[in-house]
Design a protein around this motif. Sequence first.
Motif, PDB file in Angstrom:
ATOM      1  N   ASN A  57       0.848  -1.186   0.000  1.00 59.96           N
ATOM      2  CA  ASN A  57       0.000   0.000   0.000  1.00 59.96           C
ATOM      3  C   ASN A  57       0.888   1.242   0.000  1.00 59.96           C
ATOM      4  OD1 ASN A  57      -2.185   2.050   1.077  1.00 59.96           O
ATOM      5  ND2 ASN A  57      -3.307   0.186   0.536  1.00 59.96           N
ATOM      6  N   ILE A  58       0.852   2.069   1.051  1.00 60.23           N
ATOM      7  CA  ILE A  58       1.668   3.286   1.071  1.00 60.23           C
ATOM      8  C   ILE A  58       2.975   3.101   1.846  1.00 60.23           C
ATOM      9  CG2 ILE A  58      -0.303   4.818   0.770  1.00 60.23           C
ATOM     10  CD1 ILE A  58      -0.175   5.396   3.775  1.00 60.23           C
ATOM     11  N   GLU A  70       4.060  -3.492  -4.554  1.00 59.47           N
ATOM     12  CA  GLU A  70       2.817  -2.738  -4.616  1.00 59.47           C
ATOM     13  C   GLU A  70       2.452  -2.424  -6.077  1.00 59.47           C
ATOM     14  OE1 GLU A  70      -0.534  -1.330  -4.302  1.00 59.47           O
ATOM     15  OE2 GLU A  70       0.396  -1.959  -2.420  1.00 59.47           O
ATOM     16  N   THR A  86      -1.076   4.476  -8.178  1.00 55.97           N
ATOM     17  CA  THR A  86      -1.333   5.679  -7.398  1.00 55.97           C
ATOM     18  C   THR A  86      -0.216   5.937  -6.390  1.00 55.97           C
ATOM     19  OG1 THR A  86      -3.709   5.298  -7.588  1.00 55.97           O
ATOM     20  CG2 THR A  86      -3.004   6.822  -5.878  1.00 55.97           C
ATOM     21  N   PHE A  87       0.425   4.866  -5.913  1.00 54.81           N
ATOM     22  CA  PHE A  87       1.411   4.989  -4.853  1.00 54.81           C
ATOM     23  C   PHE A  87       2.853   4.964  -5.353  1.00 54.81           C
ATOM     24  CE2 PHE A  87      -2.070   2.588  -2.461  1.00 54.81           C
ATOM     25  CZ  PHE A  87      -2.717   3.763  -2.124  1.00 54.81           C
ATOM     26  N   ARG A  99       5.015   7.910  -4.123  1.00 52.27           N
ATOM     27  CA  ARG A  99       5.309   7.831  -2.688  1.00 52.27           C
ATOM     28  C   ARG A  99       6.415   6.823  -2.405  1.00 52.27           C
ATOM     29  NH1 ARG A  99       3.128   8.725   2.450  1.00 52.27           N
ATOM     30  NH2 ARG A  99       3.684   7.113   3.961  1.00 52.27           N
ATOM     31  N   HIS A 100       6.372   5.657  -3.059  1.00 48.66           N
ATOM     32  CA  HIS A 100       7.390   4.634  -2.809  1.00 48.66           C
ATOM     33  C   HIS A 100       8.770   5.095  -3.279  1.00 48.66           C
ATOM     34  CE1 HIS A 100       5.066   1.342  -1.145  1.00 48.66           C
ATOM     35  NE2 HIS A 100       4.103   1.597  -2.023  1.00 48.66           N
ATOM     36  N   ASP A 137      -4.528   9.162   2.464  1.00 50.71           N
ATOM     37  CA  ASP A 137      -3.725   8.799   1.294  1.00 50.71           C
ATOM     38  C   ASP A 137      -3.762   7.296   1.018  1.00 50.71           C
ATOM     39  OD1 ASP A 137      -2.884  11.429   0.897  1.00 50.71           O
ATOM     40  OD2 ASP A 137      -1.199  11.199   2.271  1.00 50.71           O
ATOM     41  N   LYS A 138      -4.316   6.530   1.927  1.00 51.84           N
ATOM     42  CA  LYS A 138      -4.282   5.071   1.846  1.00 51.84           C
ATOM     43  C   LYS A 138      -5.559   4.542   1.201  1.00 51.84           C
ATOM     44  CE  LYS A 138      -3.508   1.006   4.783  1.00 51.84           C
ATOM     45  NZ  LYS A 138      -3.325   0.529   6.170  1.00 51.84           N
TER      46      LYS A 138
END
Length: 303
Positions: free
Chosen positions: A73-74, A116, A120-121, A124-125, A167-168
């Motif tokens: 996920n995030i 993941e 969308t993430f 962030r990663h 955000d999750k």
Amino acid sequence: MRASTQTAGIICIVLFLLVQYQKVDHVFPSNTISSQTPSKSGNSSSNSPPPPSARQPRLGDGCYHVFLDVGSNIGLHARFLYEPHHYPDSKSSVRAFEEQFGPNRDNRDYCIFAFEPNPTFRKRHLELAEAYDKIGWRYHPILAGAATVDGNMTFYHSFMVDTINRDKELGFSAVTPKTLYGKESKWVTVPTIRLASWIIREIRDRKIPDVTHSGTKIKPKVVMKMDIEGIEYRVFPDLLLTGALCDTIDFLMGEFHYGPGDHNKFPMNLTSDGKHSLKHRKEGQALAKEMFRMVEITEPGAL
């Protein structure tokens, strides 16, 4: 009598899945997602296979301990490991890391591989990997879904968000979209990696440092968290059959989706052709418990 009949049926499903996976090679060639080192220029052809004795680099080389965050996920579980002081309310993950790795840790002894598929993430990663790299902590995003084949799979956005962390996104999944999120659910095709083969290839035979930064003498460990929104019913048997689970993973935590809140994930396909499926969550629960029994796993708790 009904209970024993149901159990027999579930065992047959497990055996069927294992037989199906026996037809697939245990190790797939590395693909671009695995970030393999490119070949150096020279006189030899780039298409020539390496000598049989040559050892190919593993992504896990140099990692004393490994954490596989499958369905990251995030990336919260990475922070549970690297920055537990920020999460005093964690129900079990922070405690599990302390039990497995001890309280006196040096984050330079760890490598985190975060699987993941949700695009969308992605940003962030990559930002998390960059931030950790600046302080010498290793965080490797694997921007693909865990599966039983290297290829592609259609995933569906749920548009559900965590009430605390906005955000999750919750429930990004490849299971039946009409029953899960409705006919209007947005879909996207994402790359997938055969998780069992990846673990065998990149982690099992990694080069492990002789000493740790922390100075502790705890043995090297591989810990995995798996929360992949229903695909665990395909991936878990593959981990069992190939030996990736029992030969490599020291501790597994995660979620099998069969609780009362997961009823809309069923019927759930077990094979890509849709010929074999779990009709409702009770069948999912029975199959999960049978697989737990095979490896002596107790009923999992909350993450």
